[in-house]
Scaffold this motif. Structure first.
Motif, mmCIF file in Angstrom:
data_model
loop_
_atom_site.group_PDB
_atom_site.id
_atom_site.type_symbol
_atom_site.label_atom_id
_atom_site.label_comp_id
_atom_site.label_asym_id
_atom_site.label_seq_id
_atom_site.Cartn_x
_atom_site.Cartn_y
_atom_site.Cartn_z
ATOM 1 N N ALA A 268 4.859 5.409 0.224
ATOM 2 C CA ALA A 268 5.169 4.105 -0.363
ATOM 3 C C ALA A 268 4.972 2.986 0.650
ATOM 4 C CB ALA A 268 6.599 4.099 -0.904
ATOM 5 N N THR A 269 5.354 3.229 1.896
ATOM 6 C CA THR A 269 5.179 2.201 2.928
ATOM 7 C C THR A 269 3.704 1.927 3.169
ATOM 8 O OG1 THR A 269 7.247 2.892 3.975
ATOM 9 C CG2 THR A 269 5.759 1.545 5.291
ATOM 10 N N LEU A 270 2.890 2.978 3.170
ATOM 11 C CA LEU A 270 1.445 2.790 3.308
ATOM 12 C C LEU A 270 0.890 1.942 2.165
ATOM 13 C CD1 LEU A 270 0.088 6.297 4.403
ATOM 14 C CD2 LEU A 270 0.054 4.194 5.740
ATOM 15 N N ALA A 271 1.294 2.274 0.932
ATOM 16 C CA ALA A 271 0.791 1.539 -0.227
ATOM 17 C C ALA A 271 1.231 0.079 -0.186
ATOM 18 C CB ALA A 271 1.277 2.207 -1.512
ATOM 19 N N TYR A 272 2.472 -0.152 0.205
ATOM 20 C CA TYR A 272 2.961 -1.533 0.252
ATOM 21 C C TYR A 272 2.276 -2.338 1.351
ATOM 22 C CZ TYR A 272 5.807 -5.542 1.324
ATOM 23 O OH TYR A 272 6.205 -6.833 1.601
ATOM 24 N N LEU A 273 2.185 -1.771 2.555
ATOM 25 C CA LEU A 273 1.640 -2.528 3.683
ATOM 26 C C LEU A 273 0.170 -2.880 3.493
ATOM 27 C CD1 LEU A 273 3.283 -0.772 6.766
ATOM 28 C CD2 LEU A 273 3.946 -2.914 5.658
ATOM 29 N N THR A 274 -0.569 -2.062 2.738
ATOM 30 C CA THR A 274 -1.996 -2.314 2.525
ATOM 31 C C THR A 274 -2.282 -2.875 1.137
ATOM 32 O OG1 THR A 274 -2.356 -0.044 1.747
ATOM 33 C CG2 THR A 274 -2.657 -0.459 4.107
ATOM 34 N N ASN A 275 -1.264 -2.958 0.280
ATOM 35 C CA ASN A 275 -1.448 -3.360 -1.115
ATOM 36 C C ASN A 275 -2.561 -2.546 -1.768
ATOM 37 O OD1 ASN A 275 -1.101 -4.779 -3.524
ATOM 38 N ND2 ASN A 275 -2.552 -6.377 -2.932
ATOM 39 N N SER A 276 -2.587 -1.255 -1.496
ATOM 40 C CA SER A 276 -3.640 -0.380 -1.999
ATOM 41 C C SER A 276 -3.162 1.062 -1.997
ATOM 42 C CB SER A 276 -4.895 -0.509 -1.128
ATOM 43 O OG SER A 276 -5.871 0.451 -1.498
ATOM 44 N N ALA B 197 2.492 2.704 14.988
ATOM 45 C CA ALA B 197 1.303 2.533 14.153
ATOM 46 C C ALA B 197 1.641 1.773 12.872
ATOM 47 C CB ALA B 197 0.703 3.898 13.828
ATOM 48 N N PHE B 198 2.782 2.054 12.270
ATOM 49 C CA PHE B 198 3.174 1.343 11.054
ATOM 50 C C PHE B 198 3.490 -0.119 11.356
ATOM 51 C CE2 PHE B 198 3.676 5.478 8.976
ATOM 52 C CZ PHE B 198 3.321 5.168 7.675
ATOM 53 N N ARG B 199 4.070 -0.384 12.513
ATOM 54 C CA ARG B 199 4.315 -1.778 12.882
ATOM 55 C C ARG B 199 3.008 -2.541 13.043
ATOM 56 N NH1 ARG B 199 8.563 -2.473 17.683
ATOM 57 N NH2 ARG B 199 8.046 -4.634 17.170
ATOM 58 N N ARG B 200 2.021 -1.898 13.644
ATOM 59 C CA ARG B 200 0.705 -2.517 13.774
ATOM 60 C C ARG B 200 0.081 -2.745 12.400
ATOM 61 N NH1 ARG B 200 -2.538 -6.043 16.093
ATOM 62 N NH2 ARG B 200 -4.741 -5.451 15.960
ATOM 63 N N LEU B 201 0.218 -1.751 11.521
ATOM 64 C CA LEU B 201 -0.339 -1.878 10.176
ATOM 65 C C LEU B 201 0.334 -3.009 9.405
ATOM 66 C CD1 LEU B 201 -2.229 -0.726 8.001
ATOM 67 C CD2 LEU B 201 -0.383 0.829 7.345
ATOM 68 N N ALA B 202 1.635 -3.191 9.609
ATOM 69 C CA ALA B 202 2.345 -4.280 8.928
ATOM 70 C C ALA B 202 1.749 -5.636 9.295
ATOM 71 C CB ALA B 202 3.826 -4.235 9.291
ATOM 72 N N LYS B 203 1.343 -5.776 10.548
ATOM 73 C CA LYS B 203 0.738 -7.037 10.987
ATOM 74 C C LYS B 203 -0.675 -7.188 10.459
ATOM 75 C CE LYS B 203 -0.216 -9.718 15.175
ATOM 76 N NZ LYS B 203 -0.103 -9.759 16.667
ATOM 77 N N VAL B 204 -1.472 -6.123 10.578
ATOM 78 C CA VAL B 204 -2.870 -6.185 10.150
ATOM 79 C C VAL B 204 -2.979 -6.350 8.630
ATOM 80 C CG1 VAL B 204 -5.003 -4.837 9.997
ATOM 81 C CG2 VAL B 204 -3.707 -4.882 12.130
ATOM 82 N N GLY B 205 -2.076 -5.729 7.896
ATOM 83 C CA GLY B 205 -2.158 -5.759 6.444
ATOM 84 C C GLY B 205 -1.509 -6.966 5.795
#
Length: 296
Positions: free
Chosen positions: A208-216, A269-277
């Protein structure tokens, strides 16, 4: 209008959103999972050497995704269906980062599962029997099993359920938790055990966190598929056979090491993804999740 009235109305609205999310997600999952099992059984009974069930299921799943992404009747719900599914493209570097973060999370999760199973007895789940099945058919069934669940469950829980809960609860973190509760609940057939269900809840949080952070759903589906392969080959077979508890199990120490090493790496890695996404999530706020008539 009193504060109590407002609070009661908000509670009813929240329960309504959760109920709708539960019904819709279970229906989608039932389509994706309920058809695949009977197809495999029919394939094995009629022609075990020809794995025709796999391409047939692939076509059925493609039809499901097309409909959920806004194709077909009725026209009035097309935009809503497209919005809820999160069938959105993302830059390749972001996809790679998201999959990498998810795989790190899976490595930590695998360690958590084995360690938990070595400390508290976890009932064995339903593991498909491939004894006597021709190798080409066994491979085709394993591949399709590793695709059917990610496609249908991600569409159900990280797409529709999480989208409906975001709209109803006005909180992305709450929607992530709520959709993960539903994801764990649908796995009750694998064992009505609080430890095991909490592990499925944890896996749901990762997806769910992956889907939310990338909106995909793209990265979440890829990681979910890898998670199912991990389950088929390592986690579920571990629970199927008698094993020592704690350090008596040779897998216990490596599992603890994986949990300790990969958890902080996954968090980074998730913190980085939160910024990039962030731009991908910002695009989701350009219009409401569903028409006002449907939300009423």
């Amino acid at each position: 209008m009193t504060a109590a009235t407002i609070k009661t109305g908000a509670l009813k609205s929240g329960l309504k959103a959760f109920g709708l999310a539960a019904v819709v997600s279970i229906a989608i999952t039932a389509y994706g999972q309920g058809i695949w099992g009977p197809l495999v059984l029919a394939n094995l009974r009629l022609s075990p050497g020809v794995p025709w069930a796999a391409p047939l299921m692939a076509a059925l799943l493609a039809g499901l995704i097309l409909y959920l992404s806004g194709r077909g009747w009725p026209k009035a719900t097309r935009a809503t269906r497209r919005r809820l599914l999160r069938w959105n493209a993302m830059p390749w570097p972001t996809f790679a980062l998201a999959v990498g973060a998810g795989l790190l999370g899976l490595a930590a999760f695998g360690g958590l599962w084995i360690a938990a199973a070595d400390l508290v007895h976890i009932p064995a789940g339903i593991q498909p029997k491939m004894t006597g099945v021709p190798l080409p058919s066994a491979i085709a069934f394993l591949v399709m099993s590793s695709l059917a669940a990610p496609l249908s469950e991600e569409a159900a829980f990280r797409g529709y359920a999480m989208g409906l809960l975001e709209q109803g609860w006005k909180s992305a973190p709450a929607a992530i938790v709520g959709s993960s509760v539903l994801f764990a609940a649908v796995h009750v057939l694998q064992g009505l055990d609080p430890v095991k269900l909490s592990l499925y809840f944890t896996a749901g949080l990762i997806f769910a966190t992956l889907a939310y952070l990338t909106n995909s759903l793209y990265a979440a589906m890829a990681v979910h598929s890898a998670g199912d392969v991990l389950g088929f080959t390592v986690l579920w077979p571990h629970d199927q056979h008698a094993h020592g508890m704690g350090f008596a199990d040779p897998m216990f120490l490596p599992a603890l090491a994986a949990l300790v090493v990969f958890t902080p790496l996954a968090i980074l890695a998730f913190r980085r993804l939160a910024k990039v996404g962030q731009p991908l999530r910002a695009a989701r706020g350009e219009r409401p999740l569903m028409p006002a008539a449907l939300a009423a």
